[in-house]
Design an enzyme around this catalytic site. Structure first.
Site, PDB file in Angstrom:
ATOM      1  N   ASP A 121       0.807  -1.220   0.000  1.00 29.02           N
ATOM      2  CA  ASP A 121       0.000   0.000   0.000  1.00 29.02           C
ATOM      3  C   ASP A 121       0.835   1.263   0.000  1.00 29.02           C
ATOM      4  O   ASP A 121       0.332   2.349  -0.251  1.00 29.02           O
ATOM      5  CB  ASP A 121      -0.849   0.038   1.279  1.00 29.02           C
ATOM      6  CG  ASP A 121      -2.206  -0.586   1.075  1.00 29.02           C
ATOM      7  OD1 ASP A 121      -2.741  -0.473  -0.037  1.00 29.02           O
ATOM      8  OD2 ASP A 121      -2.720  -1.172   2.038  1.00 29.02           O
TER       9      ASP A 121
HETATM   10  C1  GLC Z   1      -0.966   2.527   5.646  1.00 33.56           C
HETATM   11  C2  GLC Z   1      -0.187   1.431   6.319  1.00 33.56           C
HETATM   12  C3  GLC Z   1      -0.317   0.149   5.604  1.00 33.56           C
HETATM   13  C4  GLC Z   1      -1.773  -0.153   5.454  1.00 33.56           C
HETATM   14  C5  GLC Z   1      -2.507   1.007   4.792  1.00 33.56           C
HETATM   15  C6  GLC Z   1      -3.974   0.722   4.761  1.00 33.56           C
HETATM   16  O1  GLC Z   1      -0.469   2.768   4.389  1.00 33.56           O
HETATM   17  O2  GLC Z   1       1.170   1.744   6.406  1.00 33.56           O
HETATM   18  O3  GLC Z   1       0.314  -0.889   6.321  1.00 33.56           O
HETATM   19  O4  GLC Z   1      -1.915  -1.289   4.657  1.00 33.56           O
HETATM   20  O5  GLC Z   1      -2.292   2.183   5.504  1.00 33.56           O
HETATM   21  O6  GLC Z   1      -4.709   1.707   4.146  1.00 33.56           O
HETATM   22  C1  GLC Z   2      -1.762  -3.943   5.237  1.00 35.28           C
HETATM   23  C2  GLC Z   2      -2.968  -3.991   4.335  1.00 35.28           C
HETATM   24  C3  GLC Z   2      -2.723  -4.871   3.136  1.00 35.28           C
HETATM   25  C4  GLC Z   2      -1.440  -4.475   2.477  1.00 35.28           C
HETATM   26  C5  GLC Z   2      -0.285  -4.462   3.452  1.00 35.28           C
HETATM   27  C6  GLC Z   2       0.995  -3.978   2.854  1.00 35.28           C
HETATM   28  O1  GLC Z   2      -1.584  -5.160   5.853  1.00 35.28           O
HETATM   29  O2  GLC Z   2      -4.102  -4.462   5.026  1.00 35.28           O
HETATM   30  O3  GLC Z   2      -3.783  -4.761   2.227  1.00 35.28           O
HETATM   31  O4  GLC Z   2      -1.200  -5.380   1.449  1.00 35.28           O
HETATM   32  O5  GLC Z   2      -0.592  -3.619   4.529  1.00 35.28           O
HETATM   33  O6  GLC Z   2       0.984  -2.626   2.571  1.00 35.28           O
END
Ligand code: GLC
Ligand code: GLC
Length: 824
Positions: free
Chosen positions: A492
């Site tokens: 993300d």
């Molecule tokens: C932020 C977090 C990430 C998560 C995302 C969800 O980017 O760092 O871990 O998956 O939010 O929206």
């Molecule tokens: C969080 C989110 C997942 C994402 C991950 C890596 O765990 O829930 O959707 O893939 O962060 O950013």
């Protein structure tokens, strides 16, 4: 250092001190009614949707950390204490919290009185029970008063924490000092007079000496905390009636106990709905129709009834967990596989990423990506629920194959705030469906009519949704023939089209560089893996041409990964907006990333002649992972972590080095490397990586790890972090499903395929023998493994006494028991 121990026979973790490094929680509830419960009684309850139907209040990010819960106060001749230690924090002579499968037992004793409470949500019941036993351990008679306590939330948890100009005037309750069921009850009915048709009940099965429903009266003033509560200290309920302000529920029960005597009581916190035309018990519409609550209270009017419901819950888990079991000489392995990893898979399936001690239950809905991956570790537990979930997820897909990134559990509709544009999303649907098909053989799901974007009339067979998923990625390739990344892929925080300079701007949804052609090597590898699954499903449906075309596309992608996604010693991560490589040895930071190494090798890209073939890209990439990403606490996500903000990469470079996606051990993708190591035949390394992140193996360093030693956390601070080894964000993480896949299907090597059970253990010499029992499609497979652990060695199989070639055991008829001996 440890703060407790496992009790595997009881399937419990036993916490022996209240002073753990962080609240260690459990989840109660299986289907609609859920509670979070810490080892100190903290947490809250909700019905279906943690945001829209919050029953009780919890204060996130508070001081002290764990503020709000269902509490008991004991007044023993003026000595006031809590058997969960919080909120009063009076020293206990004995303390123990046992977290089990959907229930917890918390016991505290002081001054010769012991209070032991079992908390659980009975199967099929929308209520949390507290089954309390009070025992006089001494040799003189005792008279004590027990006070219960819950604080009601005003249903919408977001409003409850933000809209005080309204909220402090709307609280309403009803009180039944004596119910038709023999006990006492308090009803929370805020907003019931207008548009809500639901209410909460908090009842006790014994006649109460008194009650309180007004928080300020109970606590003694606006300056008082839960620890100071005036009513328990006074020894008598004030019979207060909430109006506006803060409604609570508290009963007091007087108990006279002979030496050695024990008394039982049952507290019930329930959620009830009434039909619109039966909301009221009176013509003036002033009195809630409480029939449902009375039925509920009558059902649990005795401790025996509660005990029977608890026994039923335990039997239910015994049955669920019998689908996959292992017996090995490694008790940590056994307890994770047989108990806790599967339990966590159930919880992530139920909660997605909504409600934990790190997720407030008001932020995120069900993730398209997350929920599909959760299925991978859940489908064997309750395949029917997995089927339903697949249909729900696919119903939020758009006709072009892209998808809403999230949807709301109560409405099941896509979430417009976040929208679409995460280009890894579509292929996760293929992953979820393939896992379901392999587990069940239920091809009928592919013909199930499923709409696009929940639009009535748009239904097409589920199969067509897979066509669109595959087609979307196929149609959105960049200059190197690799998939365009969009807002982000699995990571993300890799936001290659968002150049954010505004504080507070969301990194994922502010996609402000138009016309970008940033490409993801991760999605490319995902396309090879799940494109292959897609082709296999097509072939099974008799669509040979579709399958052939898909295989050609997959072959082209495989070539693109090797031609343009290879850096020389490992796979690149991406190409950024400007076409520059990300995750290259030519950079100073972020030189190597874990995701493409794990996923490409899982997909079989660049696998050579075996574990020793160091000319093979797969082997070289995995060696680089071990060398550069390895740490005693797991494999970090990328290395070296970014020390400055890279606007062209996005959120990943915002975290201090070593945390989260910036070089933390992101436990979700360690199992990809674990599986990848088994693909190249290096089980010993695979099992080593598994043990580094798996909580039971980290129990002895609980003071460093800090979170629950029985469930995975999303992240363990990486080797460059100030607090390396410290975990955060436990429970709700794709780590649960992926590690269960890694350990059950690849390390222990027993996995369902379309036409049979694959037996292919790869875990090196540490576990010389073990037995897996797998129930599948009505038959039982007992797999006994004798394991030399030699690198590259593959099992030879004897099935029911006869040697067979290969590693696929054809499915046997339902009811049969198949005995498989595997020797490596
Ligand atoms: C932020 C977090 C990430 C998560 C995302 C969800 O980017 O760092 O871990 O998956 O939010 O929206
Ligand atoms: C969080 C989110 C997942 C994402 C991950 C890596 O765990 O829930 O959707 O893939 O962060 O950013």
């Amino acid at each position: 250092m440890q703060y407790g121990h496992f009790d595997d026979a009881a399937r419990e973790y036993v916490i022996t001190t209240p002073r753990t490094p962080y609240p260690w929680i459990n989840y109660l509830g299986s289907q609609d009614f859920f509670s979070l419960l810490s080892h100190l009684g903290g947490g809250y309850s909700f019905y279906r949707d943690a945001r829209m139907r919050r029953l009780t209040r919890y204060r996130y990010n508070n001081v002290p950390t764990d503020t709000g819960g269902r509490y008991l106060y004991v007044n023993d001749g003026g000595d006031v204490w809590s058997p969960t230690w919080l909120p009063v924090q009076a020293d206990l002579d004995f303390y123990e919290a046992r977290h089990g499968m959907g229930y917890s037992v918390i016991t505290g004793a002081r001054g010769g009185v012991e209070v032991s409470t079992t908390y659980f949500v009975p199967l099929g019941v929308n209520a949390e029970l507290q089954r309390v036993r009070v025992t006089n351990l001494g040799d003189t008679a005792r008279s004590i008063t027990l006070f219960s306590f819950v604080e009601f939330a005003l249903w919408n948890a977001y409003d409850d924490q933000t809209n005080y100009q309204r909220n402090l005037s709307i609280g309403e309750v009803e009180i039944e000092p004596s119910t038709p069921c023999g006990g006492s009850a308090i009803y929370h009915r805020t907003e019931y007079r207008e548009r809500r048709n639901h209410y909460a009940v908090f009842g006790v099965n014994l006649p109460a000496a008194g009650f309180d429903t007004d928080r300020e009266t109970f606590l003694g003033g606006p300056w008082a905390g839960f620890a100071d509560a005036a009513v328990p200290r006074s020894g008598r309920s004030a019979d207060s009636v909430a109006s506006g302000w803060y409604p609570i529920g508290s009963h007091s029960v007087d108990l006279d106990l002979a030496p050695g005597e024990a008394r039982d009581l049952v507290l019930v916190l329930g959620y009830l709905e009434n039909p619109q035309d039966a909301k009221w018990a009176d013509d003036a519409h002033q009195v809630v129709n409480k029939t449902g609550a009375h039925d509920l209270l009558a059902r649990f009017a005795t401790a025996d009834a509660a005990d029977a419901a608890l026994a039923e819950l335990k039997d239910h888990w015994t049955e669920l967990l019998s689908t996959y079991t292992v017996t090995s000489p490694d008790e940590k392995l056994d307890r994770m596989v047989n108990i806790w990893n599967q339990y966590q898979c159930m919880v992530t399936f139920n909660m997605s990423r909504s409600a934990s001690y790190f997720e407030t239950g008001i932020g995120r809905g069900m993730g398209f990506r997350d929920s599909n991956q959760d299925l991978l570790g859940f489908v064997h537990l309750v395949p029917e629920r997995a089927r339903e979930r697949i249909i729900d997820i696919a119903s939020t897909q758009f006709p072009d194959g892209s998808a809403y990134h999230q949807y709301q559990p109560l409405t099941k509709r896509g979430n417009n705030d976040i929208g679409s544009g995460f280009n890894d999303d579509p292929l996760w649907l293929v992953a979820g469906v393939a896992a379901y098909l392999k587990e069940t053989g239920d091809d009928s799901i592919l013909d199930e009519p499923v709409p696009f974007d929940n639009e009535p009339g748009s239904e097409v067979p589920l199969w067509e949704h897979l066509v669109r998923s595959f087609g979307f990625v196929r149609a959105h390739l960049g200059p190197h023939g690799l998939p365009l990344i969009g807002r982000a892929d699995w990571n993300d925080c890799l936001n290659l089209n968002c150049f954010s300079a505004e504080p507070g701007e969301p990194f994922q949804t502010t996609e402000n560089k138009a016309g970008g052609s940033a490409e993801s090597v991760f999605i490319a590898a995902q396309f090879v893996l799940y494109g292959g699954e897609y082709a296999a499903i097509a072939r099974r449906r008799g669509l040979a041409e579709v399958a052939d075309a898909a295989e050609a596309d997959v072959a082209a992608m495989r070539a693109a990964v090797l031609d343009h996604g290879w850096d020389g010693e490992w796979f690149l991560r991406a190409y950024d907006y400007f076409g520059n490589p990300v995750g290259t040895g030519a950079d100073t930071e972020g030189r190597i990333w874990i995701e493409p190494q794990g996923f490409a090798v899982m997909a079989g890209v660049g696998v050579g002649a075996g574990p020793d073939d160091t000319s093979a890209p797969a082997v070289r990439a995995l060696d680089a992972v071990g060398d550069l990403l390895g740490s005693p606490h797991g494999l970090v996500l990328q290395y070296p972590a970014y020390t400055t903000y890279r606007i062209e990469l996005g959120e990943v470079s915002t975290y201090p080095p070593g945390y989260k996606e910036n070089g933390g051990v992101f436990c979700h993708n360690n199992p990809w490397v674990i599986i990848a190591e088994t693909v190249v035949g290096r089980g010993e390394r695979a099992f080593d990586y598994y043990r580094r992140i798996t909580p039971a193996y980290r129990e002895e360093i609980s003071d460093v790890h800090r979170l629950e030693p029985y469930v995975y956390a999303q992240m363990i601070a990486g080797k460059q972090a100030v607090r390396a080894g410290e975990a955060k964000n436990s429970w709700l993480t794709g780590t649960a499903a992926w590690n269960f896949v890694a350990v059950s299907q690849y390390l222990l090597g027993v996995r369902p395929d379309y036409d049979g059970l694959v037996v292919d253990p790869q875990l090196g010499p540490a576990v010389p023998s073990f037995t897996v029992t797998r129930k599948l499609r009505g038959a039982t497979y007992v797999v006994t493994v004798t394991n030399s652990g030699a690198p590259g060695s593959r099992a030879s199989l004897v099935v029911d006494g006869s040697p067979v070639g290969g590693n696929l055991v054809p499915y046997a008829p339902a009811g049969s028991v198949v005995r498989i001996e595997a020797t490596l």
